[in-house]
Motif scaffolding. Sequence first.
Motif, PDB file in Angstrom:
ATOM      1  N   ILE A  22       0.934  -1.335  -0.056  1.00 18.63           N
ATOM      2  CA  ILE A  22      -0.030  -0.032   0.012  1.00 18.63           C
ATOM      3  C   ILE A  22       0.915   1.335   0.147  1.00 18.63           C
ATOM      4  CG2 ILE A  22      -1.572   1.465   1.589  1.00 18.63           C
ATOM      5  CD1 ILE A  22      -3.057  -0.582   0.037  1.00 18.63           C
ATOM      6  N   ARG A  23       0.634   2.377  -1.059  1.00 20.33           N
ATOM      7  CA  ARG A  23       1.449   3.400  -0.712  1.00 20.33           C
ATOM      8  C   ARG A  23       0.400   4.458  -0.286  1.00 20.33           C
ATOM      9  NH1 ARG A  23       5.618   1.836  -4.415  1.00 20.33           N
ATOM     10  NH2 ARG A  23       5.561  -0.166  -4.461  1.00 20.33           N
ATOM     11  N   ARG A  24       1.120   5.195   0.611  1.00 20.00           N
ATOM     12  CA  ARG A  24       0.186   6.597   1.147  1.00 20.00           C
ATOM     13  C   ARG A  24       1.077   7.800   1.184  1.00 20.00           C
ATOM     14  NH1 ARG A  24      -1.769   6.713   5.844  1.00 20.00           N
ATOM     15  NH2 ARG A  24      -4.025   6.488   5.870  1.00 20.00           N
ATOM     16  N   PRO A  25       0.512   8.868   1.136  1.00 22.59           N
ATOM     17  CA  PRO A  25       1.267  10.050   1.297  1.00 22.59           C
ATOM     18  C   PRO A  25       1.978   9.785   2.512  1.00 22.59           C
ATOM     19  CG  PRO A  25      -1.040  10.527   0.792  1.00 22.59           C
ATOM     20  CD  PRO A  25      -1.050   9.021   1.007  1.00 22.59           C
ATOM     21  N   HIS A  26       3.508  10.486   2.390  1.00 24.20           N
ATOM     22  CA  HIS A  26       4.179  10.686   3.701  1.00 24.20           C
ATOM     23  C   HIS A  26       3.617  11.632   4.772  1.00 24.20           C
ATOM     24  CE1 HIS A  26       7.572  10.085   6.257  1.00 24.20           C
ATOM     25  NE2 HIS A  26       7.835  11.210   6.481  1.00 24.20           N
ATOM     26  N   GLN A  27       3.315  11.536   5.898  1.00 18.16           N
ATOM     27  CA  GLN A  27       2.624  12.470   6.837  1.00 18.16           C
ATOM     28  C   GLN A  27       3.561  12.920   8.175  1.00 18.16           C
ATOM     29  OE1 GLN A  27      -1.773  12.208   6.886  1.00 18.16           O
ATOM     30  NE2 GLN A  27      -1.168   9.927   6.295  1.00 18.16           N
ATOM     31  N   PRO A  28       3.127  13.763   8.740  1.00 19.26           N
ATOM     32  CA  PRO A  28       3.984  14.255  10.004  1.00 19.26           C
ATOM     33  C   PRO A  28       4.105  13.174  10.960  1.00 19.26           C
ATOM     34  CG  PRO A  28       2.575  16.135   9.420  1.00 19.26           C
ATOM     35  CD  PRO A  28       2.114  14.931   8.489  1.00 19.26           C
ATOM     36  N   GLN A  29       3.043  12.197  11.123  1.00 21.87           N
ATOM     37  CA  GLN A  29       3.221  11.137  12.179  1.00 21.87           C
ATOM     38  C   GLN A  29       3.775   9.750  11.472  1.00 21.87           C
ATOM     39  OE1 GLN A  29       0.685  12.538  10.441  1.00 21.87           O
ATOM     40  NE2 GLN A  29      -1.119  10.905  10.452  1.00 21.87           N
ATOM     41  N   SER A  30       4.065   9.895  10.239  1.00 23.89           N
ATOM     42  CA  SER A  30       4.445   8.803   9.497  1.00 23.89           C
ATOM     43  C   SER A  30       5.744   8.088  10.320  1.00 23.89           C
ATOM     44  CB  SER A  30       4.875   8.947   7.931  1.00 23.89           C
ATOM     45  OG  SER A  30       4.021   9.091   7.390  1.00 23.89           O
ATOM     46  N   PRO A  45       8.697  10.765  18.123  1.00 23.62           N
ATOM     47  CA  PRO A  45       7.614  10.914  19.118  1.00 23.62           C
ATOM     48  C   PRO A  45       6.382  11.177  18.393  1.00 23.62           C
ATOM     49  CG  PRO A  45       8.754  12.593  19.599  1.00 23.62           C
ATOM     50  CD  PRO A  45       9.597  11.567  18.590  1.00 23.62           C
ATOM     51  N   PHE A  46       5.232  10.780  18.685  1.00 26.57           N
ATOM     52  CA  PHE A  46       4.082  11.199  18.041  1.00 26.57           C
ATOM     53  C   PHE A  46       3.689  12.639  18.214  1.00 26.57           C
ATOM     54  CE2 PHE A  46       3.460   6.680  18.536  1.00 26.57           C
ATOM     55  CZ  PHE A  46       2.698   6.115  17.382  1.00 26.57           C
ATOM     56  N   PRO A  47       3.371  13.150  16.915  1.00 23.05           N
ATOM     57  CA  PRO A  47       3.355  14.679  16.985  1.00 23.05           C
ATOM     58  C   PRO A  47       2.050  14.984  18.253  1.00 23.05           C
ATOM     59  CG  PRO A  47       2.973  13.995  14.780  1.00 23.05           C
ATOM     60  CD  PRO A  47       3.099  12.703  15.597  1.00 23.05           C
ATOM     61  N   PRO A  48       2.091  16.021  18.836  1.00 23.35           N
ATOM     62  CA  PRO A  48       1.352  16.255  19.847  1.00 23.35           C
ATOM     63  C   PRO A  48      -0.106  16.653  19.061  1.00 23.35           C
ATOM     64  CG  PRO A  48       3.043  17.963  20.203  1.00 23.35           C
ATOM     65  CD  PRO A  48       3.503  16.680  18.952  1.00 23.35           C
ATOM     66  N   LEU A 104      -0.364   4.137  27.236  1.00 23.52           N
ATOM     67  CA  LEU A 104      -0.220   3.277  26.308  1.00 23.52           C
ATOM     68  C   LEU A 104      -0.169   3.824  24.847  1.00 23.52           C
ATOM     69  CD1 LEU A 104      -0.148   0.095  26.144  1.00 23.52           C
ATOM     70  CD2 LEU A 104      -2.696   0.240  25.482  1.00 23.52           C
ATOM     71  N   ILE A 105       0.423   3.361  23.969  1.00 26.61           N
ATOM     72  CA  ILE A 105       0.084   3.794  22.471  1.00 26.61           C
ATOM     73  C   ILE A 105      -0.614   2.659  21.924  1.00 26.61           C
ATOM     74  CG2 ILE A 105       1.429   4.005  20.427  1.00 26.61           C
ATOM     75  CD1 ILE A 105       2.657   5.924  22.255  1.00 26.61           C
ATOM     76  N   CYS A 106      -1.637   3.311  21.214  1.00 33.08           N
ATOM     77  CA  CYS A 106      -2.696   2.308  20.777  1.00 33.08           C
ATOM     78  C   CYS A 106      -3.150   3.030  19.489  1.00 33.08           C
ATOM     79  CB  CYS A 106      -3.871   2.130  21.963  1.00 33.08           C
ATOM     80  SG  CYS A 106      -4.291   3.414  23.002  1.00 33.08           S
ATOM     81  N   HIS A 107      -4.210   2.403  18.905  1.00 33.93           N
ATOM     82  CA  HIS A 107      -4.569   2.583  17.584  1.00 33.93           C
ATOM     83  C   HIS A 107      -5.599   4.021  17.306  1.00 33.93           C
ATOM     84  CE1 HIS A 107      -6.550   2.487  13.663  1.00 33.93           C
ATOM     85  NE2 HIS A 107      -5.996   1.455  13.222  1.00 33.93           N
ATOM     86  N   VAL A 124      -5.518  -1.308   9.970  1.00 32.51           N
ATOM     87  CA  VAL A 124      -4.549  -0.549   9.004  1.00 32.51           C
ATOM     88  C   VAL A 124      -5.232   0.723   9.406  1.00 32.51           C
ATOM     89  CG1 VAL A 124      -4.775  -2.263   7.030  1.00 32.51           C
ATOM     90  CG2 VAL A 124      -6.591  -0.650   7.245  1.00 32.51           C
ATOM     91  N   ASP A 125      -4.575   1.878   8.932  1.00 31.90           N
ATOM     92  CA  ASP A 125      -4.601   3.095   8.982  1.00 31.90           C
ATOM     93  C   ASP A 125      -4.404   3.636  10.237  1.00 31.90           C
ATOM     94  OD1 ASP A 125      -5.420   5.782   8.885  1.00 31.90           O
ATOM     95  OD2 ASP A 125      -7.433   5.550   8.196  1.00 31.90           O
ATOM     96  N   PHE A 126      -2.894   3.685  10.956  1.00 36.00           N
ATOM     97  CA  PHE A 126      -2.521   3.960  12.091  1.00 36.00           C
ATOM     98  C   PHE A 126      -2.334   5.681  12.359  1.00 36.00           C
ATOM     99  CE2 PHE A 126      -1.741  -0.025  14.710  1.00 36.00           C
ATOM    100  CZ  PHE A 126      -2.124  -0.948  13.762  1.00 36.00           C
ATOM    101  N   ASP A 127      -2.967   6.276  11.297  1.00 37.86           N
ATOM    102  CA  ASP A 127      -2.893   7.751  11.379  1.00 37.86           C
ATOM    103  C   ASP A 127      -3.057   8.460  12.558  1.00 37.86           C
ATOM    104  OD1 ASP A 127      -1.746   7.761   8.670  1.00 37.86           O
ATOM    105  OD2 ASP A 127      -3.663   8.725   7.818  1.00 37.86           O
ATOM    106  N   LEU A 128      -3.975   7.995  13.358  1.00 41.43           N
ATOM    107  CA  LEU A 128      -4.387   8.424  14.660  1.00 41.43           C
ATOM    108  C   LEU A 128      -3.788   7.862  15.969  1.00 41.43           C
ATOM    109  CD1 LEU A 128      -8.161   9.468  13.844  1.00 41.43           C
ATOM    110  CD2 LEU A 128      -6.030  10.811  13.537  1.00 41.43           C
ATOM    111  N   ALA A 129      -3.010   6.878  15.774  1.00 42.71           N
ATOM    112  CA  ALA A 129      -2.456   6.345  16.844  1.00 42.71           C
ATOM    113  C   ALA A 129      -1.458   7.107  17.708  1.00 42.71           C
ATOM    114  CB  ALA A 129      -1.340   5.177  16.362  1.00 42.71           C
ATOM    115  N   GLY A 130      -1.425   6.832  18.731  1.00 44.98           N
ATOM    116  CA  GLY A 130      -0.561   7.879  19.822  1.00 44.98           C
ATOM    117  C   GLY A 130      -0.819   7.193  21.376  1.00 44.98           C
TER     118      GLY A 130
END
Length: 281
Positions: A33-41, A118-121, A141-144, A163-169
């Motif tokens: 899967i290809r996804r745009p690179h993002q600040p949290q990638s 680190p995950f962006p605040p 805990l880091i979670c999805h 999938v889609d761990f964009d909001l993980a933190g």
Amino acid sequence: MRVYVRAPGEASDVEHMPAGDVTEGVVRVGQTIRRPHQPQSLAVAGYLDWLEDAGFEGAPRYLGRDAGGRDVLSFVPGRCAGALPETWVQSEDLLASVARLVRRLHGASAGYVPQDHPFPPRTVPTSTIPTTTVHQDPADLICHLDVTPQNVVVRDGLAAGLVDFDLAGPSTALRDACNTAMHWVPLRDPADAWPGWEELDPFRRLRIFADAYGWDREERRRVPGIAIDAAALSYDRMHHNAATLGGGWARMWAEGVGGLILRRRGWLEANAERLTGALTD
Ligand SMILES: Nc1ncnc2c1ncn2[C@@H]1O[C@H](COP(=O)(O)OP(=O)(O)OP(=O)(O)O)[C@@H](O)[C@H]1O
Ligand SMILES: [Mg+2]
């Protein structure tokens, strides 16, 4: 930077994946899967590496970045719900398996502390809606944090992958599990039911989720309050993101997601006792 080099003989044909709410341009290329690179990638990549080392098989692997700079993730075979979840997604066996998968994710996540990335605040404005609890449990805990029907991969009728761990933190297992139940029961005003979902019993389904996840009695008592507070936070966050980030956030806001969240909160408040009863009787 990890550079992804296509495996010899790997198919290069591109298939556009079902559009989500925010990320545009998610495509499948062969077994990736290809996804745009993002600040949290890179924070997500670190988490996915940890999950792999912990033996959690229900997450994609982060394979690096391709020549176009996009993130490359392994393709998790199976099917996901569409934007309006189809009636096959209602299966109670599937619901229970989602709870068990998230429980396993939480077990595998325990001990993970991001080091290099680190995950962006997540900036949240001062709340405009009163919350019910004076203080929240500290994140431990880091979670999805976005286990929607569209982000769960189903095989043989059971949840096999996330999938889609964009909001993980950082958060807590209880908040992530409540959020998952909110999406999967789902917990929302019946006026906002998806087509074909009007007759489902949210009390029965929440109990199935709770038993499968394994919430103890104290956790069950806290679920309605946590869901009510989460709705307030979600309202503020969506509003803030729509105003500052635009794009899909602004589109969702224009389509009325704020009203949906407030109606959910109202339904949760009106039914809090009944929900607790369904969880503890
Ligand atoms: N690693 C993967 N393996 C299999 N399918 C995937 C994978 N990543 C994404 N998909 C499929 O593509 C769809 C869209 O991808 P994804 O959820 O990552 O982006 P999105 O929902 O558009 O993003 P966002 O929720 O941030 O708006 C998913 O619902 C799923 O069907
Ligand atoms: Mg998604």
